[in-house]
Design a protein around this motif. Structure first.
Motif, short mmCIF file in Angstrom:
data_model
loop_
_atom_site.label_atom_id
_atom_site.label_comp_id
_atom_site.label_asym_id
_atom_site.label_seq_id
_atom_site.Cartn_x
_atom_site.Cartn_y
_atom_site.Cartn_z
N PRO A 469 26.56 -5.32 61.92
CA PRO A 469 25.61 -5.69 62.97
C PRO A 469 26.03 -5.09 64.31
CG PRO A 469 27.00 -7.55 62.39
CD PRO A 469 27.28 -6.49 61.38
N PRO A 470 25.10 -4.72 65.18
CA PRO A 470 25.46 -4.19 66.51
C PRO A 470 26.26 -5.22 67.30
CG PRO A 470 23.15 -3.78 66.02
CD PRO A 470 23.65 -4.70 64.95
N GLY A 471 27.29 -4.73 68.00
CA GLY A 471 28.13 -5.62 68.80
C GLY A 471 29.19 -6.32 68.00
N CYS A 472 29.44 -5.91 66.78
CA CYS A 472 30.43 -6.57 65.91
C CYS A 472 31.84 -6.29 66.43
CB CYS A 472 30.27 -6.04 64.48
SG CYS A 472 31.60 -6.55 63.36
N HIS A 473 32.65 -7.33 66.51
CA HIS A 473 34.05 -7.20 66.90
C HIS A 473 34.83 -6.65 65.71
CE1 HIS A 473 38.16 -9.28 67.34
NE2 HIS A 473 38.18 -8.17 68.06
N ILE A 474 35.47 -5.49 65.93
CA ILE A 474 36.17 -4.85 64.81
C ILE A 474 37.69 -4.89 64.97
CG2 ILE A 474 34.21 -3.37 64.28
CD1 ILE A 474 35.64 -1.10 65.73
N PHE A 475 38.21 -5.04 66.19
CA PHE A 475 39.65 -5.04 66.37
C PHE A 475 39.97 -5.50 67.79
CE2 PHE A 475 43.93 -3.03 66.72
CZ PHE A 475 44.49 -3.58 65.56
N THR A 476 41.23 -5.89 68.02
CA THR A 476 41.69 -6.27 69.35
C THR A 476 43.01 -5.56 69.62
OG1 THR A 476 40.68 -8.46 69.22
CG2 THR A 476 42.42 -8.15 70.87
N VAL A 477 43.02 -4.78 70.70
CA VAL A 477 44.26 -4.13 71.13
C VAL A 477 44.91 -5.00 72.21
CG1 VAL A 477 43.51 -1.82 70.55
CG2 VAL A 477 43.02 -2.72 72.82
N SER A 514 40.08 -8.47 77.68
CA SER A 514 40.63 -9.01 76.43
C SER A 514 41.12 -7.94 75.48
CB SER A 514 39.56 -9.86 75.72
OG SER A 514 38.47 -9.04 75.30
N GLY A 515 40.67 -6.70 75.63
CA GLY A 515 41.06 -5.63 74.72
C GLY A 515 40.32 -5.65 73.40
N LYS A 516 39.24 -6.46 73.30
CA LYS A 516 38.48 -6.50 72.05
C LYS A 516 37.61 -5.25 71.93
CE LYS A 516 38.28 -11.53 71.48
NZ LYS A 516 37.40 -12.71 71.29
N VAL A 517 37.65 -4.65 70.74
CA VAL A 517 36.89 -3.43 70.47
C VAL A 517 35.65 -3.82 69.67
CG1 VAL A 517 36.93 -1.14 69.44
CG2 VAL A 517 39.01 -2.08 70.48
N TYR A 518 34.48 -3.36 70.13
CA TYR A 518 33.21 -3.70 69.50
C TYR A 518 32.53 -2.42 69.01
CZ TYR A 518 33.82 -8.14 71.95
OH TYR A 518 34.31 -9.33 72.41
N ALA A 519 31.83 -2.55 67.84
CA ALA A 519 30.97 -1.47 67.35
C ALA A 519 29.59 -1.70 67.94
CB ALA A 519 30.93 -1.48 65.83
N LEU A 520 29.11 -0.74 68.72
CA LEU A 520 27.86 -0.92 69.45
C LEU A 520 26.63 -0.73 68.56
CD1 LEU A 520 28.72 0.89 72.80
CD2 LEU A 520 28.88 -1.54 72.25
N PRO A 727 50.96 -12.46 51.70
CA PRO A 727 49.77 -11.75 52.19
C PRO A 727 49.25 -12.36 53.46
CG PRO A 727 49.22 -13.11 50.30
CD PRO A 727 50.70 -13.17 50.42
N THR A 728 48.75 -11.51 54.34
CA THR A 728 48.22 -11.95 55.64
C THR A 728 46.79 -11.48 55.79
OG1 THR A 728 50.44 -11.69 56.55
CG2 THR A 728 48.63 -11.91 58.12
N GLU A 729 45.99 -12.34 56.29
CA GLU A 729 44.57 -11.99 56.47
C GLU A 729 44.44 -10.99 57.58
OE1 GLU A 729 40.27 -14.10 57.33
OE2 GLU A 729 42.10 -15.29 57.21
N GLY A 730 43.66 -9.97 57.42
CA GLY A 730 43.52 -8.91 58.38
C GLY A 730 42.61 -9.27 59.53
N ALA A 731 42.49 -8.30 60.47
CA ALA A 731 41.69 -8.55 61.66
C ALA A 731 40.24 -8.22 61.47
CB ALA A 731 42.26 -7.72 62.81
N CYS A 732 39.93 -7.35 60.52
CA CYS A 732 38.52 -6.99 60.36
C CYS A 732 37.81 -7.95 59.43
CB CYS A 732 38.42 -5.55 59.86
SG CYS A 732 39.29 -5.30 58.31
N GLY A 733 36.49 -7.74 59.24
CA GLY A 733 35.69 -8.67 58.46
C GLY A 733 36.14 -8.74 57.01
#
Length: 804
Positions: A469-477, A514-520, A727-733
């Motif tokens: 979806p547009p505006g989806c948060h994909i990662f945080t630096v 915040s450093g959050k990266v979004y897919a536009l 195992p650790t849950e990742g940052a992406c969906g």
């Protein structure tokens, strides 16, 4: 510097220049002036700015100021012309008492850069204090029987001035009976005695009045007077006499009450009651002396009565009378001089003046941080104070003037290592035992922007499913800055570049705080499999510092493309394939082929073919290859078979959910003689192509088996190394895990757990691999088996991350 008016202007300037040059060279930047006391307001003292090498234009911008410890505003500087002048009344006696040296110490401070100068202004004494007697009248009792040259002590005068202005001369008004004798003792104080020139006769004159005049050595001379009232008593033969006329005693200050000072002894040549002596303080003894000492009237012992403090008074003169008990008593006289010796009973005092706090961490070596002034009320060695600092690093003390120190920077500072220093300054005198005083100085280190923001790792790998979806948060630096306050406030931005014909900012954005990266916009795996870009972190310092981190965004495929049919069937429209088939062909003969491709990759592009049941429900003499799309006969054709066969082939991918396409194959059954010759050629070609394809598949099987063996070995090694890590849950969906799937033509493997670990940013970027191991189905295959080739090609082109 102020000089006498008797000097000419030229000589004054010459002497001023010579004295200033000498003072500057000898004092390492210290200037000496002099000014007479009681000078009027505005009296010129010196051109202080010029003598210190400062420009007049920089006095105000550099915050030129003058400080004087405990001296108020006696001296002031005109910032317009740089002249030091007298601002208020200067009384030398009020400042320094009877001290021979009297100076006003000034601290001249300028900023940008910080400089400190020491200026000494000597206060010259003028003859502004006349001699003073403590009493307006002195009364003496003299027996008429006293012989000529008898002597009687008198109280002298005192002068608050010093030097010549305090040198006193005495004279007595003219008379026929008395004269004045003045002696000077070792302490350079005058000892006055009234000398009887000839016997007096009480019957003739019972009382004599004389005037004692004291004159100082100043110019002009000043005088003081006291009235001498002499009463003549009836005869007494012998007066008591002391061994000495002057006794000298040394006594430590702070001697306890009752301490014996001296035991006096007087003798009287008379007999009986006339020989008995009583010891008394003379009427000349002042009240402050009586408050410190007491005398035993019978024994003549003088003892301490009050507190003795060297700093208050270091010399006492006590006049003692020895009086006999006659009806007409006679008196003997002596003087006891008590000199008080200093003890180390005063703790040093230190005053710290902060100038440059907090200190910038990039401050140069030698920067003055604080001024320290020392004082001790004791004298001699007991009043000599030294100053030490602990701990020394990274500061030190520098002696700038007598009893003045500067706290300066001795080593470079680093706020990130140490942001605050607590220093202990100790002042210690030279007494035995020595006394000391301490003061704590808290030096705060101010931050400068000397640390760039830092990322935990230089590169991150991120996985995003296509069609997000547009505006989806994909990662945080996230970057960390070791500085403080504004210098540590980090903001994030994209490092702009072109992705094909479009700007990077049309694909992704980053939140500045915040450093959050979004897919536009939705990402398309078929259009863009990998999006690599950099995010910049900048702090708010001046100038700002920054660093970059690289993000590799892999766009994961989804089953969003249905299979598409290829020519020639597609070229004829509606997915229809038309072929002529001879009725004489045997079982297993390939009569047609359905070609299809899928724009997706991996499982989503793996196609299978199914023959739909005939409309009449009868058993069809044809079948379709599951993964080849080749239509072949299942038996020999006979006359019962309809001359026109309509076959529906369902093409389906392996996505979830699966997408399909339908191909229609029209077969016309003809007699053997009616079949086109091309068919035979095609049959021969098909046989040769089939042989070639079998040879190719053998090599492919060997290569794929080798890759699969390497994959299995790698997976086993990886599992052994990582089995202890939870195992650790990742940052992406999150996505539905894909397990290992097997089929008639091979197997696909996919590690969802490993994908999540990579997305979470743990460790270095990994490489996943999707492996396909084919098993060739039995039966003949067409030489142009497009589906199998597409499947093998997609198996090598589809890749995910596998930890190696």
């Amino acid at each position: 510097m102020v000089y006498s008016q008797r000097r000419s202007p030229e000589s004054r300037r010459l002497v001023l220049s010579l004295l200033l040059f000498t003072a500057w060279e000898a004092g390492s930047g210290q200037v000496h002036y002099s000014v007479p006391e009681e000078a009027k307001h505005g009296t010129f003292v010196g051109r202080i700015a010029q003598d210190l090498g400062l420009e007049l234009a920089e006095l105000v911008p550099r915050l030129f100021r003058v400080a004087s410890k405990g001296r108020g505003d006696l001296l002031e500087v005109n910032l317009q012309n740089g002249i030091l002048f007298v601002n208020s009344r200067i009384d030398r006696e009020e400042l320094c008492g009877r001290s021979l040296e009297c100076s006003i110490h000034l601290e001249v401070i300028v900023d940008r850069p910080l400089q400190i100068f020491h200026v000494e202004v000597e206060v010259k004494d003028i003859n502004d204090n006349p001699p003073r007697f403590f009493r307006q009248e002195q009364r003496l009792f003299i027996l008429e029987s006293r012989i000529a040259d008898s002597r009687f002590p008198l109280e002298g005068a005192s002068d608050m001035d010093i030097g010549t202005n305090a040198e006193l001369r005495y004279k007595l008004n003219a008379n026929e009976y008395f004269d004045l004798d003045v002696k000077t003792n070792e302490e350079e104080t005058n000892f006055l005695e009234l000398v009887l020139k000839k016997p007096v006769d009480r019957e003739e004159t019972q009382e004599h009045r004389l005037l004692l005049i004291a004159t100082d050595g100043g110019k002009p001379e000043l005088t003081g007077t006291v009235q001498l009232l002499i009463n003549v008593l009836d005869a007494n033969d012998n007066a008591p006499e002391f061994d000495k006329s002057i006794y000298k005693v040394r006594l430590l200050e702070n001697a306890p009450n009752g301490t014996l000072v001296i035991r006096l002894n007087a003798s009287d040549a008379d007999e009986g009651i006339n020989k008995e002596i009583v010891y008394l303080f003379s009427d000349l003894v002042l009240d402050n002396v009586k408050s410190k000492f007491t005398i035993n009237s019978n024994s003549g012992e003088i003892t301490v009565k009050g507190e003795l403090d060297y700093e208050d008074c270091n010399l006492y003169e006590i006049n003692i009378d020895a009086v006999d008990k006659s009806s007409f008593p006679l008196t003997g006289h002596c003087k006891v001089i008590v000199k008080i010796l200093d003890e180390n009973d005063n703790t040093p005092e230190l005053v710290i003046t902060s100038l440059s706090l907090p200190v910038q961490e990039d401050a140069p070596l030698g920067t003055v941080i604080a001024l320290i002034s020392l004082s001790d009320h004791d004298s001699g060695v007991n009043g000599q104070v030294t100053c030490t600092l602990s701990p020394h690093v990274p500061f030190k003390l520098v002696s700038t003037f007598k009893n003045y120190y500067s706290l300066v920077l001795d080593n470079s500072l680093d706020r990130e290592s140490e942001s605050n220093y607590t220093l202990v300054v100790t002042a210690r005198d030279g007494g035995s035992p020595s006394l000391s005083a301490t003061a704590r100085v808290s030096v705060e280190v101010a931050d400068v922007n000397d640390n760039a923001p830092a990322f935990p790792q230089p590169e991150y790998t991120v996985f995003v499913k296509e069609n997000n979806p547009p505006g989806c948060h994909i990662f945080t630096v996230s970057a960390w800055d070791a500085d403080a306050q504004e210098n540590a406030r980090v903001s994030y931005s994209l490092v702009e570049r072109r992705v094909g014909e479009r700007a990077l900012s049309s694909y992704v954005s980053v939140h500045a705080e915040s450093g959050k990266v979004y897919a536009l916009q939705p990402l398309d795996h078929e259009e863009l499999e990998l999006l690599q870009f950099q995010v910049s972190a900048r702090d708010a310092g001046v100038p700002p510092l920054g660093s970059n981190v690289t993000l590799q965004v892999f766009v994961l495929d989804e089953n969003d493309n249905a299979p598409a049919l290829l020519p020639p069937g597609a070229a004829r429209g509606a997915g229809a394939v038309s072929e002529l088939v001879s009725r004489s062909v045997g079982a297993g003969h390939v009569v047609a082929k359905v070609r299809a491709v899928d724009a997706d990759s991996g499982y989503n592009a793996w196609l299978s073919f199914e023959l739909q049941p005939a409309a009449g429900g009868g058993r069809s003499p044809f079948r379709v290859g599951l993964y080849t799309g080749e239509i072949s006969t299942t038996r020999a054709l006979d006359e019962a078979d309809a001359p026109r066969q309509r076959l529906l082939v369902l093409v389906k991918d392996h996505g979830e959910p699966a997408l399909t396409a339908t191909a229609t194959v029209l077969l016309s059954l003809v007699e053997s003689g009616q079949a086109p010759k091309a068919s035979s050629r095609a049959s021969v070609g098909s046989a040769s192509a089939e042989t070639a394809l079998v040879d190719v598949n053998v090599y492919l099987i060997i290569a794929i088996c080798a890759v699969s063996s390497l994959l299995v070995l790698t997976l086993l090694l990886y599992t052994a190394l990582r089995c202890s890590a939870p195992p650790t849950e990742g940052a992406c969906g999150t996505g539905k895990p894909r397990l290992v799937c097997s089929s008639a033509v091979g197997s696909w493997s996919y590690s969802q757990q490993r994908r999540q670990k990579v997305c979470s940013g743990e460790g270095q970027p990994k490489m996943d691999l999707m492996a396909f191991s084919p098993s060739i189905p039995q039966g003949p295959i067409s030489a142009d088996n497009v589906s199998l080739k597409n499947l093998i090609r997609s198996s090598f082109s589809s890749s995910l991350i596998l930890n190696i």
